[in-house]
Design a protein around this motif. Structure first.
Motif, mmCIF file in Angstrom:
data_model
loop_
_atom_site.group_PDB
_atom_site.id
_atom_site.type_symbol
_atom_site.label_atom_id
_atom_site.label_comp_id
_atom_site.label_asym_id
_atom_site.label_seq_id
_atom_site.Cartn_x
_atom_site.Cartn_y
_atom_site.Cartn_z
ATOM 1 N N ASN A 63 8.964 31.945 22.709
ATOM 2 C CA ASN A 63 7.985 30.892 22.455
ATOM 3 C C ASN A 63 6.702 31.483 21.887
ATOM 4 O OD1 ASN A 63 9.857 29.190 23.521
ATOM 5 N ND2 ASN A 63 8.543 28.349 25.104
ATOM 6 N N ASN A 64 6.295 32.615 22.409
ATOM 7 C CA ASN A 64 5.086 33.260 21.906
ATOM 8 C C ASN A 64 5.258 33.655 20.441
ATOM 9 O OD1 ASN A 64 4.020 32.990 24.453
ATOM 10 N ND2 ASN A 64 4.420 35.102 25.041
ATOM 11 N N GLU A 65 6.428 34.158 20.115
ATOM 12 C CA GLU A 65 6.700 34.521 18.720
ATOM 13 C C GLU A 65 6.670 33.286 17.827
ATOM 14 O OE1 GLU A 65 10.398 36.672 18.705
ATOM 15 O OE2 GLU A 65 9.622 38.157 20.122
ATOM 16 N N PHE A 66 7.212 32.175 18.316
ATOM 17 C CA PHE A 66 7.216 30.949 17.532
ATOM 18 C C PHE A 66 5.794 30.411 17.357
ATOM 19 C CE2 PHE A 66 7.951 26.268 17.107
ATOM 20 C CZ PHE A 66 8.502 26.318 15.830
ATOM 21 N N ILE A 67 5.000 30.483 18.405
ATOM 22 C CA ILE A 67 3.600 30.059 18.309
ATOM 23 C C ILE A 67 2.870 30.915 17.282
ATOM 24 C CG2 ILE A 67 1.390 29.997 19.557
ATOM 25 C CD1 ILE A 67 3.074 29.199 22.059
ATOM 26 N N SER A 68 3.098 32.209 17.317
ATOM 27 C CA SER A 68 2.483 33.114 16.343
ATOM 28 C C SER A 68 2.902 32.755 14.927
ATOM 29 C CB SER A 68 2.865 34.555 16.672
ATOM 30 O OG SER A 68 2.299 35.437 15.752
ATOM 31 N N ILE A 71 1.068 29.644 13.807
ATOM 32 C CA ILE A 71 -0.329 29.951 13.475
ATOM 33 C C ILE A 71 -0.404 30.532 12.068
ATOM 34 C CG2 ILE A 71 -2.270 31.489 14.003
ATOM 35 C CD1 ILE A 71 -1.478 31.106 17.003
ATOM 36 N N ARG A 72 0.448 31.510 11.789
ATOM 37 C CA ARG A 72 0.439 32.113 10.450
ATOM 38 C C ARG A 72 0.786 31.086 9.372
ATOM 39 N NH1 ARG A 72 3.010 36.065 13.366
ATOM 40 N NH2 ARG A 72 5.047 35.512 12.502
ATOM 41 N N GLU A 73 1.753 30.220 9.657
ATOM 42 C CA GLU A 73 2.165 29.207 8.699
ATOM 43 C C GLU A 73 1.004 28.250 8.380
ATOM 44 O OE1 GLU A 73 4.901 25.867 9.831
ATOM 45 O OE2 GLU A 73 6.252 26.973 8.488
ATOM 46 N N ALA A 77 -1.161 27.917 4.815
ATOM 47 C CA ALA A 77 -1.229 26.629 4.126
ATOM 48 C C ALA A 77 -2.675 26.236 3.797
ATOM 49 C CB ALA A 77 -0.581 25.551 4.958
ATOM 50 N N ASN A 78 -3.615 26.747 4.570
ATOM 51 C CA ASN A 78 -5.030 26.403 4.356
ATOM 52 C C ASN A 78 -5.613 27.309 3.361
ATOM 53 O OD1 ASN A 78 -4.974 24.289 6.136
ATOM 54 N ND2 ASN A 78 -5.566 25.555 7.864
#
Length: 78
Positions: A63-68, A71-73, A77-78
């Motif tokens: 889950n932590n890896e997915f959250i990371s 965040i990067r995604e 995009a911004n």
């Protein structure tokens, strides 16, 4: 000091911010029941309890890896 266990309904009556609670709350027991229902499985209460315990005790690092990743995604995009 003695603690008491409140039902979800009792806790919600006293909850100062119900919207925040619902935004964060994941009912794992209900998720387990939905999987059982969707897959038409026959599961006793002991099995449900074991599955719940194992789920809650899992390694949450994925889950932590997915959250990371999320965040990067978002940042890219911004």
């Amino acid at each position: 000091m003695q603690t008491t266990t409140k039902s979800l309904a009792q806790w919600l009556e006293e909850c100062p911010n119900k919207i925040e609670f619902y935004r964060r709350f994941i009912d794992v027991k209900e998720d387990i029941n939905l999987v059982i229902e969707d897959e038409e499985l026959e599961v006793d209460d002991d099995t449900k309890a074991i599955v719940l315990k194992r789920y809650m005790n899992q390694d949450w690092s994925e889950n932590n890896e997915f959250i990371s990743y999320l965040i990067r995604e978002v940042q890219e995009a911004n």
